[in-house]
Design an enzyme around this catalytic site. Sequence first.
Site, PDB file in Angstrom:
ATOM      1  NE  ARG A  63     -17.513 -28.132  27.509  1.00 34.49           N
ATOM      2  CZ  ARG A  63     -18.167 -26.958  27.231  1.00 34.49           C
ATOM      3  NH1 ARG A  63     -18.963 -26.813  26.183  1.00 34.49           N
ATOM      4  NH2 ARG A  63     -17.697 -25.989  27.733  1.00 34.49           N
ATOM      5  CB  VAL A  64     -22.869 -31.278  27.980  1.00 36.39           C
ATOM      6  CG1 VAL A  64     -23.987 -30.466  28.122  1.00 36.39           C
ATOM      7  CG2 VAL A  64     -23.337 -32.545  27.231  1.00 36.39           C
ATOM      8  N   GLY A  65     -21.486 -28.575  27.762  1.00 35.16           N
ATOM      9  CA  GLY A  65     -21.551 -27.034  28.490  1.00 35.16           C
ATOM     10  C   GLY A  65     -22.592 -26.656  29.307  1.00 35.16           C
ATOM     11  CG  ASP A  66     -22.769 -22.482  29.956  1.00 35.97           C
ATOM     12  OD1 ASP A  66     -22.092 -22.797  28.773  1.00 35.97           O
ATOM     13  OD2 ASP A  66     -23.180 -21.262  29.814  1.00 35.97           O
ATOM     14  CB  THR A  77     -21.748 -16.588  25.784  1.00 35.67           C
ATOM     15  OG1 THR A  77     -20.804 -17.067  25.051  1.00 35.67           O
ATOM     16  CG2 THR A  77     -21.340 -14.997  26.141  1.00 35.67           C
ATOM     17  N   GLY A  78     -19.397 -18.188  27.270  1.00 42.14           N
ATOM     18  CA  GLY A  78     -17.956 -18.265  27.888  1.00 42.14           C
ATOM     19  C   GLY A  78     -17.771 -19.565  28.332  1.00 42.14           C
ATOM     20  CB  THR A  84     -22.889 -19.642  23.065  1.00 46.52           C
ATOM     21  OG1 THR A  84     -22.055 -20.711  23.306  1.00 46.52           O
ATOM     22  CG2 THR A  84     -24.170 -19.505  23.520  1.00 46.52           C
ATOM     23  N   GLY A 117     -18.104 -22.718  29.702  1.00 47.68           N
ATOM     24  CA  GLY A 117     -19.474 -23.264  30.314  1.00 47.68           C
ATOM     25  C   GLY A 117     -19.195 -23.917  31.588  1.00 47.68           C
TER      26      GLY A 117
HETATM   27  N1  ASP Z   1     -20.883 -21.448  26.833  1.00 44.65           N
HETATM   28  C1  ASP Z   1     -20.442 -22.380  25.730  1.00 44.65           C
HETATM   29  C2  ASP Z   1     -20.090 -23.692  26.389  1.00 44.65           C
HETATM   30  O1  ASP Z   1     -19.175 -23.707  27.233  1.00 44.65           O
HETATM   31  C3  ASP Z   1     -19.366 -21.759  24.862  1.00 44.65           C
HETATM   32  C4  ASP Z   1     -19.508 -20.435  24.456  1.00 44.65           C
HETATM   33  O2  ASP Z   1     -20.474 -19.612  25.106  1.00 44.65           O
HETATM   34  O3  ASP Z   1     -18.744 -19.917  23.701  1.00 44.65           O
HETATM   35  O4  ASP Z   1     -20.542 -24.880  25.578  1.00 44.65           O
END
Ligand code: ASP
Length: 343
Positions: free
Chosen positions: A232-235, A255-256, A204, A258
């Site tokens: 799949r959809v993240g944050d 980030t991280g 991200t 989600g």
């Molecule tokens: N936050 C993103 C997600 O979960 C992934 C990421 O930030 O590495 O889709």
Amino acid sequence: MDRRKFINLSGLGITSFSIPNFIQSTIPTSSIQPIVASTWDAGLRANVAAWDILKNGGKSLDAVEQGVMVTENELNCCVGLGANPDRDGIVTLDASIMDHEFNCGSVAFLERIKHPISVARKVMEKSPHVFLVGAGAQAFALANGFSLESADLSDQAKKNYEAWLKTSNYQPIINVEKHQSATYNDSAFDAPKKLTDGQWNHDTIGMIAMDQFGNLSGSCTTSGAGFKMRGRVGDSPIIGAGLYVDNEVGAVVATGQGEDVIRVAGASAVVEWMRQGKSPEAACKLVVEKINRIKKEKAKDIQVCFVAINKKGNVGAYALQKGFNFSVYNNEGNKLNDAAYLI
Ligand code: ASP
């Protein structure tokens, strides 16, 4: 009262209470210093494009769009069409953008479009909606002049995917960051770093910025978790989770992992702590601590990080685990900073 009188009043130190919002947003205030902050070391390169706009008096909204487009263009990076695919071998992209007037737009599960962030901006500006997904988002993009790109994986993503297929182990690991504090002209940052084949990494770029008018905007674009489940959809495309901007208070991007940002409405929660008077770093920390409490012993298996900027232009970040860094460009230059962390 005409515009010049308003400017004179603000020069005399009369508080912003006397100035209607729509006029405030058009008055450059000399005490306001533009600033842009973004996630990870890829942010150093993205910041350059954003800063080019900010230093020339441009708007934060344009800065955060153009900035993350740099990362979307980096085919070896984990954002945009060069990124790792889902576990069916297809790259699907998520993005969101938000301005200083609560205008926002998002896309998710978007295939074969090079700049999802610009589609998100189009959703914000040209549709009556906030969020479009999948085939509908792609049709909207094509109807608005975006072109359909090849479905082929980038060379690096193909290698990563083939390596992953050997085990097909569906277990995301926390982000890995090799480089720590440095400045942009370090040669290590001149090109996107190459990942070991099959390595999972952060996917991200999030960016938040304040322009010379004191207006905040934010953007976030991602391929999500590498080798994720299809659909799949993240944050990142979820307003209030991966990104939130309240121009009275601040802007926040995440980030991280989600899923764990969504369950605490992460970015919005950080903004609310800043509204209570917490510094950007302290506000990020409170939400990271909440995630840590919720996850209990599983917290050590994930990474979650927030970057925040407040109305004074102060930037702070906080991560669950060691290793998260964020890039900040202001009048003093473009610098990579290590975030404070909990574990
Ligand atoms: N936050 C993103 C997600 O979960 C992934 C990421 O930030 O590495 O889709």
